[in-house]
Each structure stands twice: as structure tokens, then as C-alpha cells.
Design a protein around this motif. Structure first.
Motif, PDB file in Angstrom:
ATOM      1  N   ASN A 519       0.763  -1.213   0.048  1.00 13.25           N
ATOM      2  CA  ASN A 519      -0.078  -0.058  -0.069  1.00 13.25           C
ATOM      3  C   ASN A 519       1.005   1.205  -0.087  1.00 13.25           C
ATOM      4  OD1 ASN A 519      -2.575  -1.436   0.077  1.00 13.25           O
ATOM      5  ND2 ASN A 519      -2.267  -1.706   2.372  1.00 13.25           N
ATOM      6  N   GLY A 520       2.024   1.155  -0.031  1.00 12.58           N
ATOM      7  CA  GLY A 520       3.214   2.362  -0.133  1.00 12.58           C
ATOM      8  C   GLY A 520       3.408   2.757   1.494  1.00 12.58           C
ATOM      9  N   ASP A 521       2.910   2.147   2.259  1.00 16.14           N
ATOM     10  CA  ASP A 521       3.441   2.313   3.788  1.00 16.14           C
ATOM     11  C   ASP A 521       4.813   1.912   3.949  1.00 16.14           C
ATOM     12  OD1 ASP A 521       0.870   3.816   4.254  1.00 16.14           O
ATOM     13  OD2 ASP A 521      -0.037   1.848   4.614  1.00 16.14           O
ATOM     14  N   LYS A 522       5.409   2.900   5.056  1.00 18.23           N
ATOM     15  CA  LYS A 522       6.696   2.209   5.392  1.00 18.23           C
ATOM     16  C   LYS A 522       6.625   0.803   6.113  1.00 18.23           C
ATOM     17  CE  LYS A 522      11.049   3.778   7.577  1.00 18.23           C
ATOM     18  NZ  LYS A 522      11.649   5.075   8.272  1.00 18.23           N
ATOM     19  N   MET A 523       7.419   0.051   6.004  1.00 17.11           N
ATOM     20  CA  MET A 523       7.381  -1.154   7.211  1.00 17.11           C
ATOM     21  C   MET A 523       7.771  -0.927   8.286  1.00 17.11           C
ATOM     22  SD  MET A 523       8.350  -4.425   4.422  1.00 17.11           S
ATOM     23  CE  MET A 523       7.544  -4.638   2.962  1.00 17.11           C
ATOM     24  N   LYS A 527       3.634  -0.598  13.043  1.00 14.45           N
ATOM     25  CA  LYS A 527       2.536  -0.953  11.882  1.00 14.45           C
ATOM     26  C   LYS A 527       1.966  -2.468  11.829  1.00 14.45           C
ATOM     27  CE  LYS A 527       2.993   3.418   9.449  1.00 14.45           C
ATOM     28  NZ  LYS A 527       3.260   4.018   8.025  1.00 14.45           N
ATOM     29  N   GLY A 528       2.961  -3.430  12.278  1.00 12.17           N
ATOM     30  CA  GLY A 528       2.894  -4.839  12.153  1.00 12.17           C
ATOM     31  C   GLY A 528       3.013  -5.068  10.579  1.00 12.17           C
ATOM     32  N   ASN A 529       3.560  -4.482   9.880  1.00 12.75           N
ATOM     33  CA  ASN A 529       3.613  -4.770   8.278  1.00 12.75           C
ATOM     34  C   ASN A 529       4.899  -5.239   7.834  1.00 12.75           C
ATOM     35  OD1 ASN A 529       4.771  -2.459   8.276  1.00 12.75           O
ATOM     36  ND2 ASN A 529       3.647  -1.453   6.745  1.00 12.75           N
ATOM     37  N   VAL A 530       5.921  -5.566   8.651  1.00 13.39           N
ATOM     38  CA  VAL A 530       7.278  -6.077   8.501  1.00 13.39           C
ATOM     39  C   VAL A 530       7.165  -7.310   7.729  1.00 13.39           C
ATOM     40  CG1 VAL A 530       9.277  -6.586   9.134  1.00 13.39           C
ATOM     41  CG2 VAL A 530       8.372  -4.505  10.191  1.00 13.39           C
ATOM     42  N   THR A 544       2.600 -18.383  13.644  1.00 15.90           N
ATOM     43  CA  THR A 544       3.977 -18.193  13.872  1.00 15.90           C
ATOM     44  C   THR A 544       4.124 -16.624  13.368  1.00 15.90           C
ATOM     45  OG1 THR A 544       4.880 -20.329  13.708  1.00 15.90           O
ATOM     46  CG2 THR A 544       6.244 -18.601  13.590  1.00 15.90           C
ATOM     47  N   LEU A 545       3.615 -16.344  12.126  1.00 15.47           N
ATOM     48  CA  LEU A 545       4.046 -14.888  11.572  1.00 15.47           C
ATOM     49  C   LEU A 545       3.063 -13.950  12.556  1.00 15.47           C
ATOM     50  CD1 LEU A 545       4.545 -13.190   9.333  1.00 15.47           C
ATOM     51  CD2 LEU A 545       2.310 -13.785   8.032  1.00 15.47           C
ATOM     52  N   VAL A 546       2.071 -14.265  12.812  1.00 17.71           N
ATOM     53  CA  VAL A 546       1.115 -13.228  13.836  1.00 17.71           C
ATOM     54  C   VAL A 546       1.841 -13.205  15.128  1.00 17.71           C
ATOM     55  CG1 VAL A 546      -1.050 -13.135  15.313  1.00 17.71           C
ATOM     56  CG2 VAL A 546      -1.095 -13.875  12.822  1.00 17.71           C
ATOM     57  N   ASN A 547       2.330 -14.036  15.580  1.00 11.79           N
ATOM     58  CA  ASN A 547       3.234 -14.084  16.797  1.00 11.79           C
ATOM     59  C   ASN A 547       4.300 -13.315  16.719  1.00 11.79           C
ATOM     60  OD1 ASN A 547       1.463 -15.548  18.454  1.00 11.79           O
ATOM     61  ND2 ASN A 547       2.476 -17.570  18.074  1.00 11.79           N
ATOM     62  N   LYS A 548       5.029 -13.411  15.704  1.00  8.90           N
ATOM     63  CA  LYS A 548       6.271 -12.758  15.326  1.00  8.90           C
ATOM     64  C   LYS A 548       6.022 -11.271  15.311  1.00  8.90           C
ATOM     65  CE  LYS A 548       9.925 -13.242  12.018  1.00  8.90           C
ATOM     66  NZ  LYS A 548      10.555 -14.081  10.948  1.00  8.90           N
ATOM     67  N   ARG A 549       4.910 -10.744  14.622  1.00  8.27           N
ATOM     68  CA  ARG A 549       4.609  -9.581  14.197  1.00  8.27           C
ATOM     69  C   ARG A 549       3.871  -8.683  15.488  1.00  8.27           C
ATOM     70  NH1 ARG A 549       1.863  -8.488   8.306  1.00  8.27           N
ATOM     71  NH2 ARG A 549       3.555  -8.637   7.283  1.00  8.27           N
ATOM     72  N   LEU A 558      -3.673  -2.536  19.390  1.00  7.14           N
ATOM     73  CA  LEU A 558      -2.926  -2.541  18.312  1.00  7.14           C
ATOM     74  C   LEU A 558      -2.541  -4.001  17.984  1.00  7.14           C
ATOM     75  CD1 LEU A 558      -1.328  -1.079  16.165  1.00  7.14           C
ATOM     76  CD2 LEU A 558       0.817  -0.777  17.583  1.00  7.14           C
ATOM     77  N   ALA A 559      -2.081  -4.829  18.911  1.00  2.55           N
ATOM     78  CA  ALA A 559      -1.676  -5.994  18.493  1.00  2.55           C
ATOM     79  C   ALA A 559      -2.897  -7.020  18.058  1.00  2.55           C
ATOM     80  CB  ALA A 559      -1.314  -6.739  19.922  1.00  2.55           C
ATOM     81  N   LYS A 560      -4.045  -6.587  18.396  1.00  2.00           N
ATOM     82  CA  LYS A 560      -5.090  -7.480  17.970  1.00  2.00           C
ATOM     83  C   LYS A 560      -5.473  -6.830  16.498  1.00  2.00           C
ATOM     84  CE  LYS A 560     -10.128  -8.197  19.125  1.00  2.00           C
ATOM     85  NZ  LYS A 560     -11.237  -7.870  20.268  1.00  2.00           N
ATOM     86  N   LYS A 561      -5.340  -5.385  16.185  1.00  2.11           N
ATOM     87  CA  LYS A 561      -5.481  -5.034  14.894  1.00  2.11           C
ATOM     88  C   LYS A 561      -4.612  -5.495  13.941  1.00  2.11           C
ATOM     89  CE  LYS A 561      -5.803  -0.648  12.378  1.00  2.11           C
ATOM     90  NZ  LYS A 561      -5.518   0.625  12.498  1.00  2.11           N
ATOM     91  N   VAL A 562      -3.323  -5.773  14.154  1.00  6.65           N
ATOM     92  CA  VAL A 562      -2.333  -6.184  13.443  1.00  6.65           C
ATOM     93  C   VAL A 562      -2.545  -7.771  13.228  1.00  6.65           C
ATOM     94  CG1 VAL A 562       0.266  -6.964  13.505  1.00  6.65           C
ATOM     95  CG2 VAL A 562      -0.398  -4.750  14.101  1.00  6.65           C
ATOM     96  N   ALA A 563      -2.826  -8.347  14.342  1.00  7.63           N
ATOM     97  CA  ALA A 563      -3.182 -10.053  14.075  1.00  7.63           C
ATOM     98  C   ALA A 563      -4.333 -10.267  13.162  1.00  7.63           C
ATOM     99  CB  ALA A 563      -3.552 -10.697  15.568  1.00  7.63           C
ATOM    100  N   LYS A 564      -5.258  -9.405  13.169  1.00 12.42           N
ATOM    101  CA  LYS A 564      -6.333  -9.485  12.073  1.00 12.42           C
ATOM    102  C   LYS A 564      -6.077  -9.196  11.023  1.00 12.42           C
ATOM    103  CE  LYS A 564     -11.133  -7.853  11.556  1.00 12.42           C
ATOM    104  NZ  LYS A 564     -12.440  -6.661  12.054  1.00 12.42           N
TER     105      LYS A 564
END
Length: 923
Positions: A519-523, A527-530, A544-549, A558-564
Motif C-alpha cells: 500500500n506504499g506504507d513504510k514497513m 504498524k505490524g507490516n514488516v 507463527t507469523l502473527v506471533n512474530k508481528r 494494536l496487537a489485535k488489529k495487526v493480528a487481524k
């Protein structure tokens, strides 16, 4: 070969073979070609930016190595003062200890132990990416030979008067208790307030209203500034103000720095706590009152009732005191950029303190000249302006840090504070003829890590010793780096290398863009988009990916939003794409753009590309392994298809080399993809089948096609190798013995890069095959549009046939019948009417397929009508979305562009279907 390409089965063994056999070393012959790896932090892990830049560097290194150059990729890691010290301090904190409990010497020993045990993670990850630096020459910025270079440079610059100690304003981290560079400060917009305060004049009843976002600093104000042409205040310039709370009298000064349009046009000046105020203070010779201790608490320069208060506590008290005195006008919400330490997260304080500096003005001029003269080139060239802007306004460089880990400053002080600089205390005593009874104490500070990394181009080559590497690889060929460190590293390397070697450090500087998400956002972790490049290579399950992020996120919401969002984007986790697919993705994205959006669809597409190459190789081997490929003699007859693919390969090779010379890796990747997938795998393999399978093909013609199959593939693997090292090496080992390419090389990486053979460029063959392709594609398009089965034999009529068309038809008719699945091809006499037909064009020649009996007219019209309705609804929905101001204003630009592309595609499909309906209705 295995039926399917499985990267995990070949990558590890392949890399170990390369490294253990010393294949990454410079050959010692050929033209020197050198790349310096920007040294990653020893604490670091490979992130997407690293993987992107390392792919580019490795592609260049592998290419030049295959071209026969004396190629060195010099690698190493940076000791990363703050980051490394923090890692080990956290370990001590977990043991209920601090570094002070250990003492400096033991603490530094503890860091060295950590470095030996855990400090090589990023270099192991680089190996996973298939990079080929000379690991035998790997260095660390705290190695003894590099430390010697650092010491030598410091002493020489000090003796020339270019290093000095002085009290100036710096970025201060109150948590880490050290000065930090601008690069270690992250300024992001936050919600805050603007406090408006009354400052009464000493004489009369007038007052000025000033505004600030940091009211606690008003206790250190030493002036109020107005613009010299601001008519509201010209009569007050030179008069005195009684500073509230403190009672000190401060002047009203005039300065062009003040913007009369902003706020009230009056600016409070606190030279010891603001960088702009500091410069204004120097211009007007204002006193500089430091209010803070190194932990950002109020010191003895503040009024007694504020002393000892933490800065934000002091803020509250200042505001309350002003309000009680009737001097607080108003408080307004205000968005402002808040500088925070990238490691500590605390607000950075401009702080007046004693530090060591490099006077850079005399060093900057030769560095500017090197770029202006073209001796050093920025790619893209527009980065010249950024470089010049900073270099022409360069400030002296703060090089000291209040840490224990790093290069200790080689300076000693006697009881009177006099400074002595030398390699050691013994050397200092001898150098300055100091008596034994003079007690010396070494400076506690260490040097900024950017100081040692500024010496990277020549310190890594053995300077100050005279070494062959210094003569051979300085200057290096190209530096690949990001735009964010042009000031901090690139400029300083140019200055230092010119100063101490007389050479430039590198000839080209290729500035890469910043990898962002789709989306053009910085990783970023927040932001949980790395994305982790190793996860893209090996794959990772969704949990594992969710836990990592989300691990380490302090805010549950924020953690809940990133997981979703992660589960939505990757419902089954991330597939294992392998290294080659990831590398080719990075190469395809390496444009001149400042921002590069990483698209997972491209990685998947290039994994399919790897599979395509693998399957094509299996086809080639099936048709060559047990057959005569002409490599041991015998007559070779090349068909027009053979001549065409050899010609297209030469053109692709020329394009690739042109694009690489211009650092257009995206265009180079595009040309490789186009030739490999479309021309070789799709077209040539299909065109070769009629020759190989036809009973009436001559043996010399079959031998020529087999020869072409195996040798074009072998050449292609060498061409693809810089971008896709693993799959090309694996395939090359299997096909090289069948090819005409004779070499003793153990690996494709040591084989010569293909050379353009102008004799194989064949414009006539290319023109003929483009005609054949257009003919076949036209028929295939009609099949698709009219929903005619691919296996259905078709009758074809041709109209408006030229002499050239007829010539190609005569030579290729048997191939056309086979490849296009035709029952017959009839050339219509001039003026003869054709039955109702679907039509395609090959140049001016019409290709007609009579529709009668091929399709159920009513059923086909019903099907197309339903498709039309669906497309019209999709067009209406997308148009509605794009006309919605709320959507257009809030959605990211990349999302809006996707919707526009979707609309254009739907409209194009609708137009095509309407054309089909017209044709079928006429039957």
C-alpha cells in the motif's frame, strides 16, 4: 532431474560448495572491480532493505566475476555502539546488574563475548540470500587493524587542528545519557499543545505574546526575537523584557529568522535548548543558559523551586505558575514533530555539552569537487542536488559518544584539564615529554560509529599500511546504498578517503529506493507490516507469523488489529518461495523510484517463473540427453525457428548488458523474463516440437534443433545467473556436459558470461517468426473469444495475401497446421466472398475462420449476454467507488490506482464482448 523445483533441497548444499571452495575470492587477474558492503550492525537481522540492496550488489558482483574481472565484494559488520551496548545492558538487567556493577573493562569483555556468540546472525542470513562476498576478508569495525586506522586518523586530524573539543548544542538522549546523531532521531507527528504567554516589558505597560510547545524552556530564555521589518514591533527593538518567574531582564532583538506571519510574530529565544535559537543566539552574542542535567532534570540554573524536577514535571509547574500570575493567555491543541531516540524511544533534548568535533569545511571542498567534476557519479543523477545542498551548508561533526563500547578517544587530561592526544598513555608521555609525577586520565568517551565507518573504503584495504589491495581496490567501482545515509556515511567516506589516500572512495553511487509494503506504507514493527526476507524464502505458518508481528507490542488493541490484518492478508501463512524468486522480485523492483512498493503477487509470479525454467529444462533434457546434439560433429541445419531464437538471445543479451551498465535492474529483469518465459519456454519449445516429432524432418535439421535447445538453455543459465544463482547453478551442472560450452569451472558462477555474437543476429528470421506468432496468436484469440476447444481442428481462409505472406506460408505451412491445430489453410482468390467468419489480422493479411457449425449461436449469445451484465455491474460499482469523495480522499493512492485499473480492464473486456456479439449475430 526431479519433477518439481524444490529450492530447499539445493540451496544450502550449493552455497556451502561455493564458499568452501573459495569461489568468492578475487581472482587476481582482470580489471579490478570492487563493491564495498555497507556494514550492517553486528546486532542486526536481515530486513527487506538489506535483502534488496544485497541482491543488487550480488547481481553486479556475479556479473563482473563472470565477465573476467578481478572482483572483490568487501564485507564486514559495524560495532554499532549504542545498539550493541543496549543489548548487553539488557542482559545484565535481567541478571539484576548494571554495567557499573561490572566496571568498564569487564563490561567491554562481556560485549566481546556476546559478539563471538551471537554477533554473526546477519552474515548467516546473507548467506541464505545467496550473496557472494569474500568472507575470508570479512572485517569488524573494532578489529585491531581497523582500530589502528581510526586512531591514526583521529591523531592526524587533531594535530592539523581539524579535530577539537568544544561546548555546542547536540541531540541528547536522556535515557542512554549520550549524544546521538540525526540518523538516530526519529521525528514523527504527535498531538501536543501550544502555550501562549505574556512577556511584560521592563518599562511601560506594553507586553509581548509569545507561543511555545515547550514552556519549561522559557526559564532559559535570553531574548525575544521579532522580524526587523515587522511594523508592529520595530519601536520595541532593543528594549528589555522582564522574563516571568525568573525576573531576569532579556532584550528584544531583530532577526530575519523570524516569520512575522507565524503566530504573533514574536519568538522566545532559548539558545541552549533549541538548534535554531542556538544559531540566532550566536549571531546576537546572547548568553546560553543550560537548564538541564544529563537526565533532563532541572539543574542549578533554574529557579530554586524548579531544581531537581524532571523536565515534564517542570513544564506543569511553569504553566501553573504563569496561570497564577495571570501571564498565561491560552493553550491550544497543536500537532508537532516530536524527536525521539530510535533506540530508547524517549524525547530527545537539544543539550549544551562538551563534545569532540571535526571541523569539516576544508574536508568538504575536495568532496564537492569530486562530484561536480564527474569523478564520482550519483545514480540517479538528481541525488547530486541533495548532496550539494548538505555539503555547501555543512556543520562541524560531533564525533564523541558517552558510551563504553566503541573506539575510545585517544586523548588524555592532566590535573589542569590540558589535553594530550596520542596512541597510548606511554606514547603521550614520550610525545609531550611529560614527567612521571603528572597524573593522566584518558577521555571517557568513545567515537561515533559513523567516524570509523567513514574510513571503510581504505581501512578495510589495510591502510595505513601500503598494501596491494589499497592500490588495486581504491577507488572501488560502485557503492550501493540508501538515500537516507548520503549525509551520514556517503559524504563522510568521500571526505575521509580523499583526505587520507588522495583518491575517491568509489566511482559510482547507486542510490536505491525505500522498500514499502503493497500500500506504499513504510514497513515498521509498530504498524505490524514488516516482512522478513528469510520467511519469504523458507515460508512461515500463520500463527507463527502473527506471533512474530505482535510480540513486544505494548498496546493490546494494536496487537489485535495487526493480528487481524495479518490473518486476512496471509490466511494460510507465507509460502516458501525460495531465494531465486525473491531475488528476481527485488531485481524487477530496482527502478529509479524513491519508493518501491513490495507486491507479494510478484514473488509468487517469479516462483512460477522458476518452475517454468525447471520444467523447460526437463523438456530439453528429454529431447537431448540420449540424442545427437551435434556437439561431436555432424551436419547441423538450423531451421528458421532455431535462427530466430539465437537472434532473440543476442538481442536480449545486448539489452541486459545495456541496462546493467545503467543500473536499471528492473529493465534488465524484464528483458530476461520476456525472453525466458515468452520466447524460449513458450514459443521456441513449441516451435521445436514439429521439427523433432515429424517423421519427414531430416536428421541434420533435428540435430540442429537439439543443438539449439541445449546450447541456448546453457547460455540462458549463464545470463540469468547474477539474478538467480541457485536454480541456474543446479541446471547448468546437468546441461553443460551436453552443450558445446567447454570449461573446467566447477560452478556456473566461475563460467564466462555469454558474449554477443553479431553473426547470429538475424532480422529476416525474426521478421518471419513474428509473422508465424501473429498468425497462431490470432487463431488462438478467436478460439478463446468464441469458446472453441483448443483441440478442435479449424478450417482457415486467408485474404489479401502478399508475396511475402505466401513465401512464409510455403516454408512454414506444416508447422502452422500442427501448432494452430488446423485442418486446412485456403488462400481466397481476389474478390471471392468468404462465409461469415471471425477475423484476425497478420499485418494486412486477413485470417478468417468460418463460424458455421463451430458454435451454438443462441447458446453463445446467451453466455455472452450474461458476461455483459456482470461486467456492466462491475463497471457501475467501480465508477461509484471512484466518484465517492470520502473514498478518494481517505484511500491510499495505490488502492485508488488499482480501482482505476480494474475499471479500465472491465471496460476493455466489455468492448471486446460487444464485438463478438456483433460477429455471432451476423451468422
Amino acid at each position: 532431474m526431479e519433477k518439481t523445483f524444490n529450492p530447499s533441497q539445493i540451496e544450502k548444499a550449493c552455497y556451502e560448495h561455493w564458499e568452501s571452495n573459495g569461489m568468492f575470492r578475487a581472482s587476481g587477474h582482470g580489471e579490478p572491480y570492487c563493491i564495498l558492503l555497507p556494514p550492517p550492525n553486528v546486532t542486526g537481522n536481515l530486513h527487506m532493505g538489506h535483502a534488496f540492496q544485497h541482491t543488487v550488489m550480488d547481481a553486479l558482483v556475479r556479473y563482473r566475476r563472470m565477465k573476467g574481472d578481478n572482483t572483490l565484494w568487501q564485507c564486514g559488520t559495524d560495532h554499532a555502539g549504542i545498539a550493541t551496548q543496549m543489548v548487553v545492558e539488557r542482559q545484565l538487567n535481567a541478571e539484576n546488574m548494571t554495567r557499573h556493577d561490572l566496571g568498564r573493562e569487564k563490561f567491554v569483555e562481556r560485549i566481546w563475548d556476546w559478539k563471538e556468540e551471537s554477533g554473526g546472525n546477519i552474515t548467516q542470513q546473507m548467506r541464505r540470500l545467496g550473496t557472494s562476498p569474500d568472507w575470508d576478508r570479512e572485517v569488524f569495525t573494532m578489529d585491531s587493524n581497523l582500530s589502528k586506522a581510526v586512531q591514526e586518523v583521529f591523531i592526524q586530524l587533531y594535530e592539523e587542528g581539524l579535530i577539537y573539543r568544544g561546548k555546542r548544542l547536540v541531540n541528547w538522549d536522556p535515557a542512554l545519557l549520550t549524544a546521538v546523531s540525526d540518523l538516530e532521531v526519529i521525528s514523527e507527528e504527535e498531538d501536543g499543545f501550544m502555550w501562549h504567554m505574556r512577556y511584560p516589558l521592563v518599562e511601560g505597560n506594553e507586553e509581548l505574546i509569545v507561543a511555545t510547545t515547550r514552556p519549561e524552556t522559557m526559564l532559559g530564555d535570553t531574548a525575544v526575537a521579532v522580524h526587523p521589518d515587522d511594523e508592529r514591533y520595530t519601536h520595541l527593538i532593543g528594549k528589555m523584557i522582564k522574563l516571568p518567574i525568573t525576573g531576569r531582564e532579556i532584550p528584544i532583538v531583530a532577526d530575519d529568522y523570524v516569520d512575522p506571519e507565524f503566530g504573533t510574530g514574536c519568538v522566545k529565544i532559548t539558545p541552549a535548548h533549541d538548534f535554531n535559537d542556538y544559531e540566532l543566539g550566536k549571531r546576537h552574542q546572547l548568553p546560553m543558559i543550560n537548564l538541564f542535567t544529563d537526565t533532563a532534570c532541572m539543574n542549578e540554573n533554574a529557579p530554586k523551586e524548579f531544581q531537581g524536577l524532571e523536565r515534564f514535571e517542570a513544564r506543569s509547574k511553569v504553566v501553573d505558575t504563569l496561570e497564577s500570575a495571570g501571564l498565561l493567555v491560552e493553550i491550544k491543541p497543536h500537532k508537532l514533530k516530536v524527536p525521539r531516540g530510535d533506540r530508547s524511544g524517549v524525547v530527545i533534548e537539544p543539550y549544551l555539552t562538551d563534545q569532540w568535533y571535526v571541523a569539516v569545511e576544508s574536508l568538504a571542498k575536495p568532496a564537492i569537487d569530486a562530484v561536480e567534476s564527474g569523478e564520482i557519479k550519483f545514480i540517479p543523477e538528481n541525488w547530486n542536488k541533495t548532496y550539494y545542498q548538505w555539503m555547501h551548508n555543512i556543520q562541524d561533526w560531533c564525533i564523541s559518544r558517552q558510551l563504553w563500547w566503541g573506539h575510545r578517544i585517544p586523548a588524555w587530561y592532566d590535573q589542569d584539564g590540558k589535553v594530550y592526544v596520542g596512541e597510548s598513555e606511554i606514547a603521550v608521555r614520550s610525545k609531550y615529554s611529560l614527567a612521571e609525577n603528572i597524573v593522566l586520565k584518558q577521555d571517557e568517551d568513545v567515537l561515533d560509529t559513523w567516524f570509523s565507518s567513514a574510513l571503510w573504503p581504505f581501512a578495510t584495504m589495510g591502510w595505513p599500511e601500503k598494501t596491494p589491495e589499497l592500490d588495486t581496490f581504491v577507488p572501488s567501482s560502485v557503492l550501493v546504498t540508501g538515500f537516507d545515509i548520503i549525509f551520514f556515511w556517503v559524504a563522510r567516506m568521500i571526505m575521509m578517503t580523499k583526505k587520507f589516500t588522495g583518491n575517491i572512495p568509489f566511482k559510482d553511487i547507486y542510490i536505491t529506493g525505500l522498500i514499502r509494503d503493497e500500500n506504499g506504507d513504510k514497513m515498521s514493527k509498530s504498524k505490524g507490516n514488516v516482512l522478513d526476507p528469510i520467511d519469504l524464502i523458507d515460508g512461515i505458518d500463520i500463527d507463527t507469523l502473527v506471533n512474530k508481528r505482535t510480540s513486544g507490542m505494548m498496546q493490546p488493541q494494536l496487537a489485535k488489529k495487526v493480528a487481524k490484518s495479518t490473518r486476512k492478508q496471509f490466511p494460510e501463512g507465507i509460502s516458501a518461495y525460495g531465494t531465486d524468486a525473491l531475488r528476481f522480485t527485488f531485481a524487477s523492483l530496482a527502478s529509479t523510484s524513491r519508493d518501491i512498493n513490495f507486491d507479494m503477487n510478484r514473488v509468487e509470479g517469479y516462483r512460477n517463473f522458476c518452475n517454468k525454467i525447471w520444467n523447460a529444462t526437463r523438456f530439453v533434457l528429454m529431447n537431448t540427453e540420449s540424442f545427437d546434439t551435434g556437439n561431436k560433429g555432424g551436419e547441423l541445419s538450423l531451421s528458421v525457428f532455431d535462427r530466430w531464437i539465437w537472434s532473440r538471445f543476442q538481442a536480449t543479451l545486448k539489452n541486459f548488458e545495456q541496462h546493467i551498465s545503467e543500473y536499471r535492474f528492473d529493465l534488465a529483469a524484464q528483458s530476461l523474463y520476456e525472453f525466458t518465459w515468452n520466447q524460449f519456454c513458450d514459443w521456441y519449445l513449441e516451435l521445436s516440437k514439429p521439427v523433432l516429432n515429424a517423421s519427414n524432418s531430416s536428421e541434420s535439421l533435428k540435430r540442429g534443433t537439439r543443438h539449439t535447445l541445449i546450447n541456448v538453455l546453457e547460455h540462458l543459465m549463464r545470463l540469468l545467473h547474477p539474478f538467480m544463482p541457485y536454480i541456474t547453478d543446479e541446471i547448468w551442472k546437468k546441461i553443460r556436459p551436453l552443450s558445446s560450452h567447454h570449461t573446467d569451472a566447477e560452478s556456473i558462477m566461475l563460467a564466462p558470461f555469454p558474449e554477443v555474437n553479431e553473426k547470429l543476429l538475424d532480422t529476416e528470421a525474426e521478421s518471419d517468426i513474428e509473422w508465424v506468432k501473429s498468425f497462431i496468436v490470432g487463431i488462438r484469440n478467436i478460439r478463446g473469444e468464441m469458446d472453441i476447444a483448443p483441440s478442435k481442428q479449424l478450417e482457415v481462409m486467408l485474404r489479401n495475401v502478399s508475396e511475402r505472406d505466401q513465401m512464409i506460408l510455403d516454408s512454414c505451412s506444416k508447422y502452422l497446421l500442427n501448432l494452430a491445430k488446423l485442418s486446412s489453410v485456403t488462400v481466397l482468390a481476389s474478390g471471392k466472398e468468404a462465409p461469415a467468419s471471425a477475423t484476425a489480422l497478420v499485418g494486412e493479411m486477413e485470417v478468417l475462420i468460418p463460424m458455421a457449425g463451430l458454435i451454438d449461436k443462441e447458446a453463445e449469445l446467451t453466455r455472452l449476454s450474461k458476461t455483459t451484465e456482470k461486467l456492466e455491474k462491475e463497471i457501475q460499482r467501480t465508477k461509484g467507488k471512484l466518484s465517492n469523495e470520502n473514498f478518494v480522499n481517505k484511500a491510499p493512492e495505490v488502492v485508488i490506482e488499482k480501482e482505476k485499473a480494474k475499471l479500465a480492464d472491465a471496460e476493455m473486456q466489455l468492448a471486446k464482448i460487444n464485438e463478438q456479439i456483433s460477429v455471432i449475430s451476423a451468422l
